[in-house]
Design an enzyme around this catalytic site. Structure first.
Site, PDB file in Angstrom:
ATOM      1  CD  GLU A  46       0.224  -3.703  -6.196  1.00 19.77           C
ATOM      2  OE1 GLU A  46       0.685  -3.742  -5.037  1.00 19.77           O
ATOM      3  OE2 GLU A  46      -0.890  -3.224  -6.479  1.00 19.77           O
ATOM      4  CE  LYS A 126      -4.770  -3.784  -6.262  1.00 14.53           C
ATOM      5  NZ  LYS A 126      -3.690  -2.996  -5.621  1.00 14.53           N
ATOM      6  CB  CYS A 171      -1.894  -5.619  -3.927  1.00 17.60           C
ATOM      7  SG  CYS A 171      -1.238  -4.994  -2.395  1.00 17.60           S
TER       8      CYS A 171
HETATM    9  N1  ING Z   1      -1.942  -2.251  -0.904  1.00 15.04           N
HETATM   10  C1  ING Z   1      -2.635  -2.522   0.310  1.00 15.04           C
HETATM   11  C2  ING Z   1      -3.166  -3.949   0.398  1.00 15.04           C
HETATM   12  O1  ING Z   1      -4.318  -4.252   0.182  1.00 15.04           O
HETATM   13  C3  ING Z   1      -4.348  -1.743   1.922  1.00 15.04           C
HETATM   14  C4  ING Z   1      -3.707  -1.511   0.586  1.00 15.04           C
HETATM   15  C5  ING Z   1      -3.608  -2.214   3.011  1.00 15.04           C
HETATM   16  C6  ING Z   1      -5.663  -1.503   2.053  1.00 15.04           C
HETATM   17  C7  ING Z   1      -4.249  -2.422   4.244  1.00 15.04           C
HETATM   18  C8  ING Z   1      -6.310  -1.692   3.270  1.00 15.04           C
HETATM   19  C9  ING Z   1      -5.597  -2.164   4.373  1.00 15.04           C
HETATM   20  O2  ING Z   1      -2.346  -4.777   0.782  1.00 15.04           O
HETATM   21  C10 ING Z   1      -2.352  -2.421  -2.201  1.00 15.04           C
HETATM   22  N2  ING Z   1      -1.484  -2.016  -3.139  1.00 15.04           N
HETATM   23  O3  ING Z   1      -3.447  -2.891  -2.481  1.00 15.04           O
END
Ligand code: ING
Length: 303
Positions: A46, A126, A171
């Site tokens: 990403e 996204k 992601c």
């Molecule tokens: N990064 C993280 C993901 O979903 C996240 C954000 C991590 C949200 C852990 C909640 C818990 O892997 C992106 N860019 O979405």
């Protein structure tokens, strides 16, 4: 059988001052490595042309927009398209897209699928934007995807690539079961996704110690429950003042991981994915038409 040689090109950290030219050179090196190992398709992470800029609060729109692409390919990214066309390798590329729709400016967290002829086959924006839109200065870094990106009007798509049907996600999408079911219902046999996942989530640290487990849990479950291959590719390692999870992998329709990264830097993983395995599961235990009872699922889309 319908084998496809799919590679994941995991990227180590990208510094804030690393130029697109420097990043594209790294992408091309990974593409060549993957091709040398037999890859027909390479999945990049990403937002893989710049550092993960949503970690900073910015107010100057010109500075924010400097992390976005206004054309694809551009002068900086064309060498990647040309190398891919020369090697006859397709690729998934995640980047920040700045565009206008009906006269309005739009900012998307985007991924494209490029065919083995170097032409763009499909584009995905996204859907699930995590984090927050407000400035939280007491945190070591921000996660401002809700501030910098718009939610798209077009949702999840599926496109023909070679002998198969390929879908795209990005992601946080991978944590939501709806992501994969929608694409499975549209016929996807492979879902490709890139991710930038900090191992410490300042606003929700409760599961920091489980970030690697949750990363694989969601993709393995999705592969099994939707009879598809899931290719998850990280931007990994130390990047500015954060540390990003690696663990890039390819999960099979059995739910097994059949390719796995072992570093937190630039690394190619590869697997021979026989797409007929998806069809087997779809005709057996996950025969949607035979076993699903849609009349009982309405609440999923009503709330
Ligand atoms: N990064 C993280 C993901 O979903 C996240 C954000 C991590 C949200 C852990 C909640 C818990 O892997 C992106 N860019 O979405």
């Amino acid at each position: 059988t319908r084998p496809v040689m799919i590679a994941g090109a995991q990227m180590g950290g990208i510094a804030r001052n690393e130029s697109r030219k420097q990043v594209v050179a790294r992408l091309i090196a990974l593409l060549r490595d993957a091709h040398a190992r037999g890859a027909e398709l390479v999945v990049f992470p990403e937002l893989t042309l710049t550092t993960f800029f949503p970690r900073w609060w910015m107010e100057d729109q010109a500075e924010i927009d400097s992390f976005f692409e206004t054309e694809m390919p551009s002068a900086a990214t064309r060498p990647l398209f040309e190398a891919a066309r020369e090697l006859k390798v397709g690729f998934y590329l995640g980047y920040a897209e700045l565009t206008t729709e009906a006269g309005a400016t739009r900012h998307y967290n985007t991924a494209i699928l490029v065919g083995r002829d170097g032409q763009i086959v499909g584009k995905y924006r996204k859907v699930h934007l995590p984090g927050h839109a407000d400035h939280r200065p007491h945190m070591p870094y921000q996660h401002l995807e809700k501030r910098y990106f718009d939610v798209p009007t077009d949702g999840f798509g599926v496109w023909d690539f070679g002998a198969g049907k390929f879908g795209m996600a990005i992601c946080n999408d991978r944590r939501w079961p709806e992501t994969y079911r929608v694409m499975a219902l549209k016929g996807a046999e492979v879902v490709m996704l890139g991710y930038n996942t900090p191992t410490h989530i300042p606003w929700e640290p409760i599961y920091d110690h489980l970030s690697a487990f949750h990363n694989h849990l969601v993709m393995q479950a999705a592969g099994y429950q939707n009879a598809m291959f899931v290719v998850g590719v990280a931007k990994a390692g130390k990047e500015e003042n954060s540390y990003l999870l690696g663990g890039s992998c390819i999960a099979a329709p059995s739910g097994e991981i059949i390719a796995l990264a072992s570093t937190d830097g630039d690394e190619v993983i590869l697997a021979r994915c026989d797409l007929d395995l998806c069809q087997y599961n779809r005709k057996a235990l996950f025969n949607f038409a035979e076993h699903r009872q849609v009349q009982h699922y309405g609440v999923i889309t009503e709330r």
